[in-house]
Enzyme design. Sequence first.
Site, mmCIF file in Angstrom:
data_model
loop_
_atom_site.group_PDB
_atom_site.id
_atom_site.type_symbol
_atom_site.label_atom_id
_atom_site.label_comp_id
_atom_site.label_asym_id
_atom_site.label_seq_id
_atom_site.Cartn_x
_atom_site.Cartn_y
_atom_site.Cartn_z
ATOM 1 C CB SER A 1 -3.133 1.110 -1.980
ATOM 2 O OG SER A 1 -3.253 0.790 -3.355
ATOM 3 C CE LYS B 1 -2.615 -3.169 -3.435
ATOM 4 N NZ LYS B 1 -3.076 -2.075 -2.566
ATOM 5 C CB SER C 1 -7.771 2.635 -3.149
ATOM 6 O OG SER C 1 -6.635 1.853 -3.514
ATOM 7 C CB SER D 1 -1.032 -0.606 0.735
ATOM 8 O OG SER D 1 -1.073 -1.595 -0.284
#
Length: 325
Positions: A128, A183, A126, A289
């Site tokens: 994010s 992350k 993705s 996100s």
Amino acid sequence: MSALTGVLYAALVAYLGGWYVGRWSGNFALLLFILTTVTLFYWLAERFHFAPARRAAADALLSNDAKRREALAAQGISRVDGDVEPARQQILQQPWWLDWTAGLFPVILIVFLLRSFLFEPFKIPSGSMVPTLLVGDLILVNKFHYGIRLPVINKKIIANHDVQRGDVMVFRYPEDPSTDFIKRVVGVPGDEITYTNQKLYINGQPAPVQAQGNFYDEDARVYRQRFLEKLGDKEHQLLVEPGAQRFFRPDRADGPFPFQENCRYTIEGVSCKVPAGHYFMMGDNRDNSRDSRFWGFVPDENIVGKAFLVWMNFGNLKRVGTFFN
């Protein structure tokens, strides 16, 4: 054994097929462990039972042929038709079900050890983490940076470096541990993390940021404002959409997340006290996100490793070899 091997391969194909089409979630670490264990069983059986039995049968064939020739020679027959060597080679040949099990054991073992203790590949699914990581990036994760962990159960047995603010970390998603997420570490145990009005504060101090101009997000086909942020001694780029402030609220699917009482949600943002043994994670694409602001903290036992290198992107070869914080 050939029938049993066929059944095992059929089960493997069915499992992988169901995983691929989304009928169930897979655990690749567990699958690799099972494959290593099963092929080890076949490898040991081949080395200590099947291979010696084939060699004994081949030796018996040569011995019987030699005795036959001696008996014929005693009768004055010196020319004997028939060469047993092709038959001997056929006896010694490894059957297919051992070739596809015991023969694969060394390769599967090497992959298992490399993936479990050294490096693991990961695909960015993705946006994010844009602009640091783009959709389609294939990255490497350092599995031993934060310590050596036992495969499958993920229990740390040897400590190494501590998690630092600014690290890009892969971890098991708290809502679904069978899924890996990536992350950036924003808060470590004891930190007070506040994200309000699109600004990050750590222990009451704003994280230093510098405007870097616009960034064109190719996936979303929009321009976003890019900033350089410093967390500890690490600098990284992030994206912010002015005016896109969201109302953060806990939305974990399985109810309140652990230590949710450590967080305060307001119309301006969220503030959380990071508990011991946990980390607060955020994406670099701040307004796109879903991270700790929504589903809470990442426990230490969920850590997979530290991401550090883009080793391939088939849609953008210029990304290959990119190192990042």
